[in-house]
Design a protein around this motif. Structure first.
Motif, PDB file in Angstrom:
ATOM      1  N   PRO A  89      -1.762 -31.637 -15.708  1.00  0.00           N
ATOM      2  CA  PRO A  89      -1.698 -33.102 -15.648  1.00  0.00           C
ATOM      3  C   PRO A  89      -0.851 -33.621 -14.486  1.00  0.00           C
ATOM      4  O   PRO A  89      -0.788 -34.817 -14.259  1.00  0.00           O
ATOM      5  N   THR A  90      -0.166 -32.717 -13.770  1.00  0.00           N
ATOM      6  CA  THR A  90       0.699 -33.143 -12.670  1.00  0.00           C
ATOM      7  C   THR A  90       0.412 -32.299 -11.432  1.00  0.00           C
ATOM      8  O   THR A  90      -0.124 -31.180 -11.527  1.00  0.00           O
ATOM      9  N   ALA A  91       0.822 -32.825 -10.261  1.00  0.00           N
ATOM     10  CA  ALA A  91       0.595 -32.110  -9.008  1.00  0.00           C
ATOM     11  C   ALA A  91       1.388 -30.810  -8.957  1.00  0.00           C
ATOM     12  O   ALA A  91       0.905 -29.805  -8.417  1.00  0.00           O
ATOM     13  N   ILE A  92       2.605 -30.791  -9.519  1.00  0.00           N
ATOM     14  CA  ILE A  92       3.436 -29.588  -9.477  1.00  0.00           C
ATOM     15  C   ILE A  92       2.780 -28.461 -10.284  1.00  0.00           C
ATOM     16  O   ILE A  92       2.695 -27.312  -9.834  1.00  0.00           O
ATOM     17  N   LEU A  93       2.289 -28.786 -11.475  1.00  0.00           N
ATOM     18  CA  LEU A  93       1.621 -27.774 -12.290  1.00  0.00           C
ATOM     19  C   LEU A  93       0.324 -27.323 -11.642  1.00  0.00           C
ATOM     20  O   LEU A  93      -0.034 -26.137 -11.690  1.00  0.00           O
ATOM     21  N   ALA A  94      -0.396 -28.257 -11.027  1.00  0.00           N
ATOM     22  CA  ALA A  94      -1.633 -27.894 -10.336  1.00  0.00           C
ATOM     23  C   ALA A  94      -1.339 -26.957  -9.170  1.00  0.00           C
ATOM     24  O   ALA A  94      -2.078 -25.989  -8.925  1.00  0.00           O
ATOM     25  N   ALA A  95      -0.251 -27.223  -8.429  1.00  0.00           N
ATOM     26  CA  ALA A  95       0.123 -26.359  -7.314  1.00  0.00           C
ATOM     27  C   ALA A  95       0.476 -24.960  -7.811  1.00  0.00           C
ATOM     28  O   ALA A  95       0.100 -23.945  -7.203  1.00  0.00           O
ATOM     29  N   ALA A  96       1.211 -24.901  -8.930  1.00  0.00           N
ATOM     30  CA  ALA A  96       1.543 -23.604  -9.505  1.00  0.00           C
ATOM     31  C   ALA A  96       0.276 -22.858  -9.926  1.00  0.00           C
ATOM     32  O   ALA A  96       0.133 -21.650  -9.693  1.00  0.00           O
TER      33      ALA A  96
END
Length: 368
Positions: A89-96
Motif C-alpha cells: 500500500p506504500t511506495a517503501i513497501l513496494a520498493a522493498a
C-alpha cells in the motif's frame, strides 16, 4: 541427467518471465494506486538488473555449497517479493518488494544453467526460455485483465507465488550435487574466450531490449493508438517464444542458429524500420522475434561451457552479463530514441549489434 529436469526446473523461469515482464504494467498501476507520477517509480524496472549484478558478483560464493540452497533461497525471496509488490500500500513497501523480487528472480536466472548443465545445456536452456517467454506474454495480460475486472491488477503477481513455493519445497529433486571446486582464475587464451562469450551474452540481451523497449512506440509512430500498439507489440514476444520452441530441434542438427538468426533479425529490423504502416511493422517484429529466439540460450550455454570454466563461475558470469545489458541498454536506447527518429534508431542500434553478435559467434564453437 534426464531431460525431465527441464520440467522440474521450469517453474523458476516461468515465474521469472511472468513477474519481470509484468513490471512495466505494474509501474503504471502502482503510480495510479499511490497517486505518484510514473517518473518517480522508474526504479521498479531497474530492480531486476540490480539483482542480477548483485547475484552475479556473489555467485561464486553462493554456489560453493551446490545449487540447491541457491534455488530454494531464490524461489522463497522471489515469492516474498511478488507478494509484497502485488499488495504493497506504500511506495517503501513496494520498493522493498521490487528489490526482493528482482534479487530472487536474478538468483533463479543464475542457477538455471547450473541445474541444466551437461552436453545438451543449450537445447535445455532454449526449452526453459521458451516457457519463460510464453509466461512473459501472459503476465502483462493477467495484470491488465485483473485490473479491468477488480481494479487491483497488481494482485496478478500472486499467481507466481504457488509455483515458486513448490520449487522451493522440491528443490532437492530439481538440483543436483554440488559442483566441482572453484577453478583457478582464468587467464591468457581462456580469459579471451570468456570475454568473447560474455560479450555475446550482453549483445544478445541488448538486441532483445531494442525490440521490447521500442516496439509499442514504433507501432504508434506507424499509426496505431497507444492501446492497440501495446497489444500488437506482443508480436515480438510471440515470435521469440515460437522460435525458442523450435530452436532445440535445429541445435540438435548442428544448424548455425546464431549467424542465421542475426540475418533474420536484420530482415525483421528492416521491416520494422523502413515501412510506415502498422501491418509490416507487426510482421517485422514477429520475424525479429524468431531470429532473436536462440541468441540468449545459445550464448549463455557457450559461456558456461567454455573449457576450464568452473561450474560456479559460469552461471555467475552469465548473470553479470545479463545484468549489465539490462541496466546499460535502456539508457543507451533511450538516448538514441530521443536524439534520432525512431526508425533511424532501430537501424543504428540493432544492425551493429547483430553484426557484432554474428562476429562473436564465429569465434566460438557451436554447442548442442
Amino acid at each position: 541427467m534426464s531431460d525431465n529436469v527441464v520440467l522440474r526446473v521450469a517453474p523458476g523461469p516461468a515465474a521469472v518471465g511472468f513477474t519481470i515482464n509484468s513490471l512495466g504494467a505494474c509501474l503504471v498501476l502502482l503510480a495510479r494506486d499511490l497517486d505518484r507520477p510514473p517518473a518517480e517509480l522508474v526504479w521498479l524496472s531497474s530492480s531486476f538488473g540490480v539483482g542480477l549484478l548483485l547475484i552475479g558478483a556473489a555467485g561464486p560464493v553462493l554456489l560453493r555449497r551446490g545449487p540447491r540452497p541457491v534455488l530454494r533461497g531464490s524461489a522463497l525471496v522471489a515469492a516474498a517479493g511478488a507478494t509484497l509488490l502485488g499488495t504493497a500500500p506504500t511506495a517503501i513497501l513496494a520498493a522493498a518488494g521490487a528489490l526482493l523480487l528482482g534479487t530472487g528472480a536474478a538468483g533463479l536466472v543464475m542457477i538455471t544453467p547450473a541445474l541444466l548443465r551437461g552436453p545438451a545445456v543449450g537445447a535445455r536452456l532454449s526449452k526453459v526460455n521458451a516457457i519463460s517467454s510464453v509466461c512473459g506474454i501472459l503476465g502483462p495480460l493477467a495484470v491488465g485483465t485483473l485490473d479491468v475486472q477488480l481494479g487491483h491488477g497488481r494482485l496478478a503477481l500472486l499467481l507466481a507465488v504457488p509455483p515458486l513455493l513448490a520449487l522451493a519445497i522440491w528443490a532437492r529433486r530439481a538440483a543436483g550435487p554440488a559442483p566441482a571446486p572453484v577453478a583457478p582464475a582464468v587467464s591468457g587464451p581462456l580469459s579471451r574466450r570468456v570475454a568473447t562469450a560474455w560479450t555475446a551474452v550482453v549483445l544478445s540481451v541488448s538486441i532483445e531490449f531494442c525490440f521490447t523497449i521500442w516496439a509499442a512506440a514504433r507501432l504508434q509512430d506507424a499509426g496505431l493508438a497507444a492501446g492497440p500498439a501495446g497489444a500488437a507489440a506482443v508480436a515480438f514476444l510471440l515470435g521469440m517464444a515460437a522460435g525458442r520452441y523450435g530452436a532445440p530441434w535445429l541445435m540438435g542438427r548442428g544448424f548455425p542458429v546464431v549467424p542465421v538468426g542475426c540475418a533474420v533479425v536484420v530482415a525483421g529490423t528492416l521491416a520494422v524500420a523502413v515501412p510506415n504502416a502498422p501491418v509490416p511493422v507487426v510482421v517485422g517484429l514477429a520475424v525479429a522475434g524468431l531470429g532473436t529466439a536462440a541468441f540468449y540460450p545459445v550464448t549463455l550455454a557457450r559461456l558456461v561451457q567454455v573449457p576450464g570454466m568452473s561450474d560456479v563461475r559460469g552461471p555467475a558470469f552469465g548473470a553479470l552479463a545479463s545484468g549489465t545489458a539490462i541496466l546499460v541498454a535502456p539508457v543507451v536506447l533511450a538516448a538514441l530514441g530521443t536524439a534520432l527518429d525512431l526508425r533511424a534508431a532501430y537501424l543504428l542500434a540493432v544492425l551493429p549489434l547483430a553484426a557484432a553478435l554474428a562476429t562473436a559467434a564465429r569465434r566460438e564453437p557451436s554447442c548442442p
